[in-house]
Design a protein around this motif. Structure first.
Motif, short mmCIF file in Angstrom:
data_model
loop_
_atom_site.label_atom_id
_atom_site.label_comp_id
_atom_site.label_asym_id
_atom_site.label_seq_id
_atom_site.Cartn_x
_atom_site.Cartn_y
_atom_site.Cartn_z
N LEU A 188 0.90 -1.55 0.19
CA LEU A 188 0.07 -0.19 0.28
C LEU A 188 0.75 1.15 -0.26
O LEU A 188 0.77 2.26 -0.61
N LEU A 189 1.90 1.04 0.79
CA LEU A 189 2.98 2.04 0.31
C LEU A 189 3.05 2.18 -1.05
O LEU A 189 4.18 3.54 -1.28
N HIS A 190 3.44 1.32 -1.49
CA HIS A 190 4.78 1.46 -2.91
C HIS A 190 3.00 2.27 -3.85
O HIS A 190 3.78 3.10 -4.59
N ALA A 191 1.52 1.81 -3.42
CA ALA A 191 1.15 2.38 -4.10
C ALA A 191 0.98 3.69 -4.21
O ALA A 191 0.27 4.51 -5.43
N ASP A 192 1.25 4.10 -3.07
CA ASP A 192 1.00 5.86 -2.73
C ASP A 192 2.79 6.74 -2.89
O ASP A 192 2.40 7.52 -2.53
N GLY A 193 3.48 5.46 -3.49
CA GLY A 193 4.44 6.78 -4.13
C GLY A 193 5.16 6.78 -2.21
O GLY A 193 6.32 7.61 -2.73
N ILE A 194 4.96 6.30 -1.50
CA ILE A 194 5.69 6.44 -0.57
C ILE A 194 7.35 5.38 -0.04
O ILE A 194 7.83 5.84 0.22
N ALA A 195 7.14 4.02 -0.53
CA ALA A 195 8.20 3.59 0.32
C ALA A 195 7.94 2.37 -1.53
O ALA A 195 7.40 2.38 -2.42
N ASP A 196 9.62 2.53 -2.03
CA ASP A 196 10.20 1.50 -3.02
C ASP A 196 9.56 0.22 -2.73
O ASP A 196 10.33 -0.54 -2.34
N ALA A 197 8.44 -0.85 -3.10
CA ALA A 197 8.13 -1.60 -3.11
C ALA A 197 7.77 -2.43 -3.74
O ALA A 197 6.64 -3.20 -4.02
N LYS A 198 8.29 -2.73 -5.23
CA LYS A 198 7.21 -2.98 -6.17
C LYS A 198 7.38 -4.27 -5.90
O LYS A 198 6.22 -5.09 -6.68
N GLY A 199 8.83 -4.96 -5.83
CA GLY A 199 7.80 -6.66 -6.20
C GLY A 199 7.53 -6.63 -4.69
O GLY A 199 6.42 -8.14 -5.66
N ILE A 200 6.95 -5.94 -3.80
CA ILE A 200 6.34 -6.72 -3.26
C ILE A 200 4.17 -6.69 -3.39
O ILE A 200 3.99 -7.12 -3.02
N TYR A 201 4.37 -5.38 -4.23
CA TYR A 201 3.24 -4.69 -4.80
C TYR A 201 3.15 -5.84 -5.50
O TYR A 201 1.39 -5.92 -5.44
N ASP A 202 3.95 -6.61 -6.40
CA ASP A 202 3.60 -7.14 -7.47
C ASP A 202 2.78 -8.71 -7.16
O ASP A 202 1.91 -9.14 -7.16
N MET A 203 4.01 -8.82 -5.57
CA MET A 203 3.51 -10.23 -5.18
C MET A 203 2.28 -10.78 -4.54
O MET A 203 1.29 -11.04 -4.57
N VAL A 204 1.81 -9.06 -3.92
CA VAL A 204 0.29 -9.20 -3.03
C VAL A 204 -0.57 -8.86 -3.82
O VAL A 204 -1.22 -9.64 -4.02
N THR A 205 -0.65 -8.21 -4.85
CA THR A 205 -1.53 -7.35 -5.75
C THR A 205 -1.45 -9.03 -6.59
O THR A 205 -2.90 -9.74 -6.87
N GLY A 206 -1.24 -9.80 -7.19
CA GLY A 206 -1.23 -11.05 -8.10
C GLY A 206 -1.64 -12.34 -6.83
O GLY A 206 -2.56 -13.02 -7.46
N PHE A 207 -0.85 -12.00 -5.49
CA PHE A 207 -1.41 -13.21 -4.82
C PHE A 207 -3.68 -13.31 -4.37
O PHE A 207 -3.26 -14.12 -4.56
N TYR A 208 -3.35 -12.29 -4.48
CA TYR A 208 -4.76 -11.73 -3.80
C TYR A 208 -5.62 -11.44 -5.56
O TYR A 208 -6.92 -11.35 -5.05
N GLN A 209 -4.59 -11.16 -6.80
CA GLN A 209 -6.26 -11.31 -7.28
C GLN A 209 -6.13 -9.80 -7.88
O GLN A 209 -7.16 -9.17 -7.92
N CYS A 210 -5.93 -8.72 -7.41
CA CYS A 210 -5.97 -7.07 -6.69
C CYS A 210 -5.41 -6.94 -7.62
O CYS A 210 -4.23 -7.03 -8.28
N GLN A 211 -5.58 -5.18 -8.79
CA GLN A 211 -5.40 -4.45 -9.34
C GLN A 211 -5.03 -2.76 -9.01
O GLN A 211 -4.30 -2.58 -9.61
#
Length: 311
Positions: A172-195
């Motif tokens: 969520l922090l990555h989505a807001d541009g506050i943290a650099d965590a693209k790998g985690i963002y991709d993992m979370v959205t992929g796992f839970y099928q979120c966009q």
């Protein structure tokens, strides 16, 4: 002897994701086992009671017995997450169970009794939740000292649920541009099928600890090459190492690591902790059976002393 008249013991290990029941004969030999749903009594309450009953019935059926025929011959002991809370103890004490006898204690206590076969020692549990504890025996019985294990809302660092929640928060922090965590963002959205971040919140805003814990294996895999994931895993490892050291203040005892993530965390522990790791002597379900038999023996002794005093 008729099977329905035999005395059977059942040990239950109840955690935040599932519970397991093992059926033992009168001599303490394992006959069968069964699984039930989540059994954290503080969090799930009546669902935990249903989960325990399901697990016991499954174990009895696997042994080729009919539950209605043997239920009154069962002495059931449950070691449950959250059992130390007064509200949990009230619920368990008032439960109208179908068994011949039912006793309960914490999941930590049965883990300790099983891990060291009733002798002094320490355990660290890392599954959906996390905690550590030590067992000290004496002529008067034994004492358990717990460290950590304050639940999903207030503690459980280094647990599967904690890892998953940390991952979601970073996404969520990555989505807001506050943290650099693209790998985690991709993992979370992929796992839970979120966009999107909104999808993540919609999906997990009311999620239980077990749902977050499902992310733990993916976090360990991602941490092998992703800096943000590695930092989270390292933070959890540092906490667990400190937890282990607190449990090992007595230099003469050893530590058993238990739980679904034990093998994942062990390589991250310091050398001083790893040198004192041993394999469990028995299971937590065995520890529950041991607890019930010891308690039953104590009650028999007390009754015998009372009877003798009346003569």
């Amino acid at each position: 002897m008729n099977k329905s008249k035999q005395l059977f013991w059942v040990g239950i290990d109840g955690g935040g994701t599932k519970c397991r029941a093992v059926l033992y004969d009168a001599q303490g030999e394992a006959l069968a086992d069964g699984l039930g749903g989540p059994a954290n009594i503080a969090r799930y309450q009546h669902l935990a009671l249903e989960s325990m009953l399901d697990a016991v019935k499954a174990a009895v059926a696997q042994a080729g017995l009919v539950f209605d025929d043997v239920c009154q011959s069962l002495t059931v002991c449950a070691g449950l997450a959250g059992a130390f809370l007064p509200s949990s103890q009230t619920l368990l004490t008032q439960w109208r169970h179908p068994f011949g006898d039912f006793v309960f204690t914490s999941d930590l206590q049965i883990a300790l009794l099983g891990a060291h076969a009733g002798k002094d020692g320490a355990v660290m549990i890392t599954g959906t939740g996390s905690c550590a504890a030590t067992l000290s025996t004496s002529a008067n019985g034994y004492a358990v000292h717990q460290i950590g294990g304050y639940g999903f809302q207030l503690g459980d660092q280094g647990s599967g649920a904690w890892l998953g929640r940390q991952a979601v928060q970073q996404a969520l922090l990555h989505a807001d541009g506050i943290a650099d965590a693209k790998g985690i963002y991709d993992m979370v959205t992929g796992f839970y099928q979120c966009q999107s971040a909104t999808d993540i919140v919609e999906r997990l805003n009311q999620a239980q600890p077990g749902e977050f814990a499902q992310l733990a294996p993916s976090m360990f895999a991602l941490a092998q090459h992703d800096t943000a994931a590695k930092h989270i895993v390292q933070t959890g490892a540092e906490y667990l190492d400190a937890l282990a050291h607190k449990a090992l203040t007595n230099p003469s005892i050893y530590l058993v690591c238990l739980g679904g993530l034990a093998n994942k965390w062990t390589p991250f522990l310091s050398d001083s902790v790893q040198q004192r790791l041993v394999e469990p002597a028995q299971s937590a379900e065995w520890g529950a059976m041991y607890y019930a038999r010891a308690k039953n023996s104590l009650q028999v002794c007390v009754q015998a002393e009372q009877a003798a005093a009346l003569k």
